[in-house]
Write a protein that holds these residues in place. Structure first.
Motif, PDB file in Angstrom:
ATOM      1  N   ALA A  50      81.894 112.023  -0.166  1.00 43.44           N
ATOM      2  CA  ALA A  50      82.114 113.120   0.049  1.00 43.44           C
ATOM      3  C   ALA A  50      82.367 114.169  -0.840  1.00 43.44           C
ATOM      4  O   ALA A  50      81.648 115.430  -0.357  1.00 43.44           O
ATOM      5  N   THR A  51      82.170 113.968  -2.104  1.00 49.62           N
ATOM      6  CA  THR A  51      81.590 115.706  -3.001  1.00 49.62           C
ATOM      7  C   THR A  51      80.642 115.492  -2.612  1.00 49.62           C
ATOM      8  O   THR A  51      79.513 116.983  -2.205  1.00 49.62           O
ATOM      9  N   TRP A  76      78.129 115.267  -0.004  1.00 48.20           N
ATOM     10  CA  TRP A  76      78.877 116.191   1.035  1.00 48.20           C
ATOM     11  C   TRP A  76      78.602 117.911   0.761  1.00 48.20           C
ATOM     12  O   TRP A  76      78.279 118.287   1.832  1.00 48.20           O
ATOM     13  N   VAL A  77      80.029 117.126   0.019  1.00 50.79           N
ATOM     14  CA  VAL A  77      80.492 119.347  -0.306  1.00 50.79           C
ATOM     15  C   VAL A  77      79.237 120.092  -0.818  1.00 50.79           C
ATOM     16  O   VAL A  77      78.659 121.350  -0.788  1.00 50.79           O
ATOM     17  N   ALA A 111      85.654 120.762  -4.034  1.00 49.67           N
ATOM     18  CA  ALA A 111      86.429 120.237  -2.810  1.00 49.67           C
ATOM     19  C   ALA A 111      87.445 121.035  -2.495  1.00 49.67           C
ATOM     20  O   ALA A 111      87.558 121.190  -1.021  1.00 49.67           O
ATOM     21  N   ALA A 136      87.355 120.597   3.317  1.00 50.28           N
ATOM     22  CA  ALA A 136      86.080 121.007   4.544  1.00 50.28           C
ATOM     23  C   ALA A 136      86.147 121.591   6.049  1.00 50.28           C
ATOM     24  O   ALA A 136      84.802 121.248   6.037  1.00 50.28           O
ATOM     25  N   SER A 142      84.666 111.421   5.255  1.00 53.08           N
ATOM     26  CA  SER A 142      85.146 110.666   4.588  1.00 53.08           C
ATOM     27  C   SER A 142      85.993 111.218   3.658  1.00 53.08           C
ATOM     28  O   SER A 142      86.394 110.386   2.854  1.00 53.08           O
ATOM     29  N   TYR A 143      87.159 112.542   2.994  1.00 53.96           N
ATOM     30  CA  TYR A 143      87.634 112.858   2.692  1.00 53.96           C
ATOM     31  C   TYR A 143      88.682 112.205   3.041  1.00 53.96           C
ATOM     32  O   TYR A 143      90.302 112.169   2.044  1.00 53.96           O
ATOM     33  N   ALA A 193      81.585 115.590   4.747  1.00 55.77           N
ATOM     34  CA  ALA A 193      83.308 115.463   3.978  1.00 55.77           C
ATOM     35  C   ALA A 193      84.098 115.236   4.590  1.00 55.77           C
ATOM     36  O   ALA A 193      84.809 114.193   3.806  1.00 55.77           O
ATOM     37  N   CYS A 206      77.340 119.121   7.175  1.00 47.67           N
ATOM     38  CA  CYS A 206      77.380 118.432   5.618  1.00 47.67           C
ATOM     39  C   CYS A 206      78.792 118.857   6.003  1.00 47.67           C
ATOM     40  O   CYS A 206      79.761 117.181   5.500  1.00 47.67           O
TER      41      CYS A 206
END
Length: 265
Positions: free
Chosen positions: A113-114, A116-117, A14, A155, A142-143, A139, A135
């Motif tokens: 989020a992870t 998506w990363v 991240a 991100a 979400s983070y 992310a 993406c």
């Protein structure tokens, strides 16, 4: 121990430290015995390898993460057919990956989020920067929900870089993402990370020809992390400062930055 290593690897990924993530995920994979756990660890390691620009090595582990015949879709971690065809089914994977009813909203957001990363890393490895950008933007959102401003800023920085590579986004869209990233930097305590992000933001603004904001960002980067950089890195930053002031027709100032860069080179 696997959970600890996985958390550490996801945190490193991240924050843009793919090599550290590879090390953590590799150790977790070696410890995994359970089949489903092994697939999850293989997925993490594969995505991290893609991020380090080793797509063939990444594919080797992504292959290990596909479910065997007869397993339900709820157990799906990575659909290799989707990878080969452009990851069209990845949103479905996202719903399954990291699904845990016992987690609170922030924990679920962090897990999502992870993923998506990881998804963005895979798209970059497949040279699809526009999909990667979307993406990384998801992310970042979400983070923010997971109260992780550092990861959200990284991100957004990745998203802006991918947007610039894709040539499918308007200048205003990219500038908006850079502005969000810049705003989030204010809440980051780690000066080295803030400095790196400001440098990346400066490069983004330079490519958009918004030189006044580029110069501000480079100056903030220099103030925050010049002492932590090697000479070549600091010289490059000084050279960028010189170039932006030159573009702004502040020739005397530009000359001063370039002279400092020359001395370091």
């Amino acid at each position: 121990e696997i959970q600890r290593l996985t958390r550490a690897g996801r945190r490193a990924l991240a924050l843009g430290d793919a090599r550290e993530a590879v090390g953590c995920f590799k150790k977790a994979l070696l410890l995994s015995k359970d089949t489903r756990l092994h697939r999850a660890c293989a997925f993490n390691l594969g995505a991290a390898y893609v991020e380090t620009r080793k797509p063939k090595k990444g594919l080797e582990f992504l292959l290990q993460s596909q479910p065997s015949e007869g397993e339900s879709e709820e157990d799906l971690y990575f659909n290799i057919g989707a990878a080969q065809e452009g990851l069209q089914d990845f949103p479905k994977v996202l719903e399954c990956f990291g699904k845990d009813a016992g987690h609170d909203r922030a924990a679920r957001a962090g897990s999502r989020a992870t993923t998506w990363v990881q998804m963005g890393c895979c798209y970059l490895g497949m040279r699809e920067p526009a999909r990667a950008a979307r993406c990384f933007l998801d992310a970042a959102q979400s983070y923010v929900v997971a109260s992780s401003p550092e990861a959200a800023a990284v991100a957004l920085s990745r998203a802006s870089g991918s947007m610039l590579k894709s040539h499918q986004f308007r200048v205003a869209e990219i500038a908006g993402v850079l502005a969000q990233c810049r705003s989030l930097c204010e809440s980051i305590a780690n000066p080295t990370l803030r400095g790196k992000l400001h440098n990346d933001i400066g490069l983004g603004y330079s490519r958009l020809h918004i030189f006044s904001l580029a110069a501000e960002s480079f100056e903030q980067a220099l103030a925050l992390c010049a002492g932590d950089m090697d000479r070549r890195g600091e010289a490059a930053l000084l050279q960028n400062l010189g170039a932006t002031h030159n573009a702004l027709r502040s020739f005397g100032t530009a000359l001063g930055w370039h002279r400092r860069a020359v001395a370091l080179y």
